[in-house]
Design a protein around this motif. Structure first.
Motif, mmCIF file in Angstrom:
data_model
loop_
_atom_site.group_PDB
_atom_site.id
_atom_site.type_symbol
_atom_site.label_atom_id
_atom_site.label_comp_id
_atom_site.label_asym_id
_atom_site.label_seq_id
_atom_site.Cartn_x
_atom_site.Cartn_y
_atom_site.Cartn_z
ATOM 1 N N CYS A 77 12.136 -23.285 36.596
ATOM 2 C CA CYS A 77 13.395 -23.901 36.179
ATOM 3 C C CYS A 77 13.146 -25.359 35.802
ATOM 4 N N CYS A 85 18.939 -19.703 35.981
ATOM 5 C CA CYS A 85 18.684 -20.125 37.356
ATOM 6 C C CYS A 85 20.010 -20.226 38.138
ATOM 7 N N CYS A 119 20.988 -22.696 39.593
ATOM 8 C CA CYS A 119 21.540 -24.039 39.341
ATOM 9 C C CYS A 119 22.257 -24.110 37.994
ATOM 10 N N CYS A 174 15.835 -27.780 38.165
ATOM 11 C CA CYS A 174 15.708 -27.995 39.618
ATOM 12 C C CYS A 174 14.279 -27.778 40.106
HETATM 13 ZN ZN LIG Z 1 17.313 -24.357 38.564
#
Ligand SMILES: [Zn+2]
Length: 379
Positions: free
Chosen positions: A8, A24, A26, A11
């Motif tokens: 990712c 992801c 996030c 993050c």
């Molecule tokens: Zn992420």
């Protein structure tokens, strides 16, 4: 073949690509960590498709679905006094370059147990995923702009996919697909990094077809940038395996009327820079919000290439010139011809260099529109 590792960029999380995911936790898109790549002795030379490079793909098993995609012709033709190699991605099973990424992406999705899928597309990707879903025997629904060329809609529907027409902008089409997240798996080729895992074989093919040599320049029409990312990934892998020592300059070709990467390039930025999006006849690259802006800008800078924008009135002459060379392509692909003319005339590219132009979509995809552009009557 190996299982890929998701990375990712937002993050920093890393994990095995062994489950159905399109982004992801996030909210960011995911990339695949660099692959181990390919040496020339690992090529399955008897396989006349992209699967000749299966050893380098992040898949656990041989493909469950293939329509013979890849290993497209690389044809030399004269252009403005230079010999140019045209890469006919238009000669894929569904008539566009999308099959290269889609075949690899769909085989990954099958490996991780994905069932019914949906996707949003301006046309060619929809036709491609609908076709591969049909070949795999899984249900597929495609959200497309209401103004997409009829030929592309017919192609999607003929593959048995459900077609949902969405009025408004390309972004409205994406929003409609996101609203269906609970109904089926969002198999977005623009988010899925396995699509780029497929397009990296474009780099392998150009290298092999040029006699295991790297060209000086590669031009490709660019909407989301999957060919730019695939080319960088493929050449990077070849370099790390000691197969090549130089990398081509990569040029992303955009329609001036909708040029997100050109806006970022002009600003020297690696993020989205607001710009005014206007209609373009190059519908396949009318992308107001590309997913991987930082990655594409980085690839272009590292390659020492750049972004070239093409005005609407440059597209028809390039389309006509390509047609007279026996290269019948859709308007989106013709942008690369227009950009080639510009780069040759301003000296950015010279006749003494080796240059590859990627022709991304076949002319029969948009025959009616081409007829209008070239002033060809119904007879
Ligand atoms: Zn992420």
């Amino acid at each position: 073949m190996t299982v890929g590792i998701y990375l990712c960029p937002a993050c920093g999380r890393e994990f095995a690509a062994d489950r159905p995911l399109w982004r992801c936790d996030c909210g960011s898109h995911l990339n695949l960590s660099p692959g181990r790549g390919l040496s020339r002795r690992e090529i399955s030379a008897g396989e006349a498709s992209l699967w000749r490079y299966a050893a380098a793909l992040a898949l656990s098993n041989p493909p469950r679905v293939s329509l013979g995609e890849g290993w497209t012709p690389l044809v030399p033709r004269g252009w403005e006094g230079a010999e140019i190699h045209f890469k006919l991605e238009s000669q894929m099973p569904t008539g566009s370059f999308k099959d290269r990424g889609m075949a690899v992406m769909l085989n990954h999705l099958l490996e991780v147990g994905v069932g019914p899928i949906h996707e949003d597309s301006s046309g060619n990707a929809g036709a491609s995923i609908a076709t591969y879903a049909a070949a795999a025997g899984i249900p597929c629904r495609i959200y497309v702009p209401a103004a997409a060329p009829r030929g592309k809609l017919v192609q999607i529907a003929a593959a048995g996919a459900e077609v949902r027409l969405v009025p408004g902008t390309r972004q409205d089409v994406t929003e409609a697909a996101l609203a269906a997240l609970g109904e089926s798996f969002y198999a977005s080729h623009n988010w899925q990094p396995f699509f780029v895992e497929g397009t990296k074989t474009l780099a392998y093919e150009v290298w092999e077809q040029l006699g295991f040599r790297v060209p000086d320049n590669i031009l490709t029409p660019t909407g989301y940038g999957s060919n730019i990312l695939g080319l960088e990934r493929g050449f990077d892998e070849l370099e790390r395996n000691g197969e090549i020592t130089a990398r081509p300059r990569l040029f992303a070709i955009q329609a001036a009327n909708c040029a997100a990467f050109a806006a970022a390039w002009a600003a020297g930025a690696d993020r989205f820079v607001p710009f005014e999006a206007r209609p373009t006849v190059a519908d396949g690259i009318a992308t107001p919000h590309p997913v991987r802006i930082a990655e594409v800008m980085g690839a272009l800078r590292r390659s020492k290439g750049g972004v070239v924008t093409v005005a609407e009135d440059e597209i028809a002459p390039a389309l006509a010139a390509l047609g007279r060379l026996g290269l019948f392509v859709e308007p989106t692909a013709a942008t690369a011809g227009a950009a080639l003319t510009r780069l040759l005339r301003d000296g950015t590219i010279t006749a003494g260099q080796s240059t590859v132009v990627v022709l991304t979509g076949f002319g029969l995809k948009a025959a009616d529109r081409i007829g209008d552009l070239l002033g060809i009557g119904a007879g």
